[in-house]
Design a protein around this motif. Structure first.
Motif, short mmCIF file in Angstrom:
data_model
loop_
_atom_site.label_atom_id
_atom_site.label_comp_id
_atom_site.label_asym_id
_atom_site.label_seq_id
_atom_site.Cartn_x
_atom_site.Cartn_y
_atom_site.Cartn_z
N UNK A 1 0.89 -1.35 -0.17
CA UNK A 1 0.06 0.07 0.06
C UNK A 1 0.99 1.22 0.02
N UNK A 2 0.41 2.33 -0.61
CA UNK A 2 1.17 3.46 -0.76
C UNK A 2 0.75 4.32 0.30
N UNK A 3 1.89 5.45 0.68
CA UNK A 3 1.59 6.45 1.58
C UNK A 3 2.24 7.57 0.94
N UNK A 4 2.18 9.01 1.23
CA UNK A 4 2.75 9.91 0.95
C UNK A 4 4.02 10.31 1.84
N UNK A 5 4.26 11.41 1.84
CA UNK A 5 5.60 11.89 2.75
C UNK A 5 5.16 13.25 3.49
N UNK A 6 4.12 13.85 3.47
CA UNK A 6 3.54 14.74 4.10
C UNK A 6 2.02 14.40 4.71
N UNK A 7 1.78 15.51 5.43
CA UNK A 7 0.39 15.45 6.02
C UNK A 7 0.19 14.11 6.97
N UNK A 8 -0.96 13.48 6.65
CA UNK A 8 -1.10 12.15 7.37
C UNK A 8 -0.43 10.76 6.95
N UNK A 9 0.76 11.04 6.40
CA UNK A 9 1.36 9.81 6.03
C UNK A 9 1.81 8.89 6.93
N UNK A 10 1.91 9.40 8.26
CA UNK A 10 2.21 8.51 9.37
C UNK A 10 1.12 7.82 9.81
N UNK A 11 -0.37 8.57 10.24
CA UNK A 11 -1.22 8.08 10.66
C UNK A 11 -1.76 6.85 9.60
N UNK A 12 -1.56 7.14 8.17
CA UNK A 12 -2.06 6.25 7.14
C UNK A 12 -1.27 5.05 7.34
N UNK A 13 -0.03 5.08 7.47
CA UNK A 13 0.94 3.87 7.52
C UNK A 13 0.81 3.17 8.84
N UNK A 14 0.17 3.72 9.86
CA UNK A 14 0.37 2.97 11.14
C UNK A 14 -1.26 2.15 10.77
N UNK A 15 -2.30 3.02 10.30
CA UNK A 15 -3.39 1.85 10.07
C UNK A 15 -3.24 0.85 9.17
N UNK A 16 -2.41 1.01 8.11
CA UNK A 16 -2.00 0.02 7.14
C UNK A 16 -1.39 -1.04 7.83
N UNK A 17 -0.45 -0.78 8.58
CA UNK A 17 0.42 -1.89 9.28
C UNK A 17 -0.66 -2.71 10.31
N UNK A 18 -1.50 -1.88 10.69
CA UNK A 18 -2.47 -2.78 11.70
C UNK A 18 -3.28 -3.67 10.86
N UNK A 19 -3.74 -3.15 9.57
CA UNK A 19 -4.36 -4.18 8.64
C UNK A 19 -3.34 -5.21 8.14
N UNK A 20 -2.26 -5.53 8.54
CA UNK A 20 -1.27 -6.35 8.26
C UNK A 20 -0.89 -6.26 6.53
N UNK A 21 -0.55 -5.22 6.23
CA UNK A 21 0.05 -5.03 4.98
C UNK A 21 1.44 -5.49 4.92
#
Length: 294
Positions: free
Chosen positions: A228-248
């Protein structure tokens, strides 16, 4: 400068139609002997050396599932809300989990309206019914509600109760599960822990499909792999955390020009936060850029 001098200084340019690969002598006896496996990361090896573009018109759950079956990995694009991107990842991980460890569940107090909402959200038509402590109470399949018209009808009025179910222990092997499903003519086999809590689910459909795709790219639990893709600004860290919880299985820091200080900083932040997650970054077009990101 005359025309002849100008053309002498121009480099040669060719298109695909101008190039022919000349066949040479080969020791390969069969195309089946050719190995095109390649590493996407140190820990992820693809069976075929291609991945689809992580564009909003290309890669969502359906594309990710299709390429994972052939040994590649789809990377879900980031032009969704966080919640929607997480759902796309979950759909891939859930589609044929050999042992579905987190099946979609219902409470007895849910209604037919809730069931129809979950059907649309998760693309599934069967649900295990549990209580607040995750103890298995029954199962709800399409046969239980297909003729029900009242949207307020409770799940406990439609479900097949636990006493009428065939269940198995949490550590049931694939071969044992296949035997039970075959002998009892079942489509689904819930797994429970010693205390009666839900541990997982085998389905005949998943087992058949699993065995029909020997080249599929799977994680250690037999589920299809997806990035899954994330950006590098804004909510990218929150997005990454939720994706990791989903076992990406992989995070891609996806920007148009990846050889930039803030991209390198974003990748460092993700690596510190998620040391066990595979991470890619780009786009880059030079060896120097690749080295900086690595």
């Amino acid at each position: 400068m005359n025309e002849n001098t100008l053309f002498k200084k121009l480099p040669l340019g060719v298109t695909f139609d101008d190039v022919l690969l000349v066949p040479v002598r080969s020791s390969v006896k069969s195309r089946s002997d050719v190995d095109v496996k390649t590493n996407l990361t140190k820990k992820i090896k693809l069976k075929i050396p291609f991945i689809p573009a992580n564009m909003d018109t290309v890669t969502e759950c359906n594309m990710a599932i299709a390429v994972a079956h052939e040994g590649s990995m789809g990377i879900i694009h980031r032009f969704h809300s966080i919640e929607r991107e997480v759902e796309e990842v979950k759909k891939v991980k859930r589609v044929e989990d050999l042992v579905l460890r987190h099946p979609v569940t219902l409470f007895p107090s849910h209604t037919l309206a809730d069931v129809l909402f979950l059907i649309d959200r998760y693309d599934t038509r069967s649900f295990l019914v549990v209580d607040e402590k995750n103890k298995l109470l029954g199962i709800l399949t399409s046969r239980d509600y297909q003729f029900e018209k009242n949207l307020n009808t409770k799940v406990n009025k439609m479900m097949t109760p636990l006493e009428r179910l065939i269940i198995a222990p949490h550590d049931t092997t694939l071969e044992h599960a296949k035997k039970i499903l075959s002998e009892k003519r079942l489509e689904k086999l819930p797994l429970v822990n010693k205390d009666g809590t839900l541990a997982g689910l085998y389905t005949a459909k998943d087992i058949i499909y699993f065995e029909s795709k020997p080249n599929a790219l799977r994680d250690k639990e037999g589920r299809l792999m997806v990035g899954a893709s994330v950006g590098a600004i804004g909510d990218f860290m929150e997005r990454a955390e939720e994706l990791v919880k989903a076992e990406v299985d992989l995070l891609l820091v996806d920007v148009a020009h990846g050889h930039a200080d803030h991209i390198i900083d974003a990748i460092k932040s993700l690596r510190r936060k998620f040391p066990n997650v595979q991470i890619m970054g780009g786009n880059v077009a030079t060896g120097y850029a690749a080295k900086d990101l690595i």
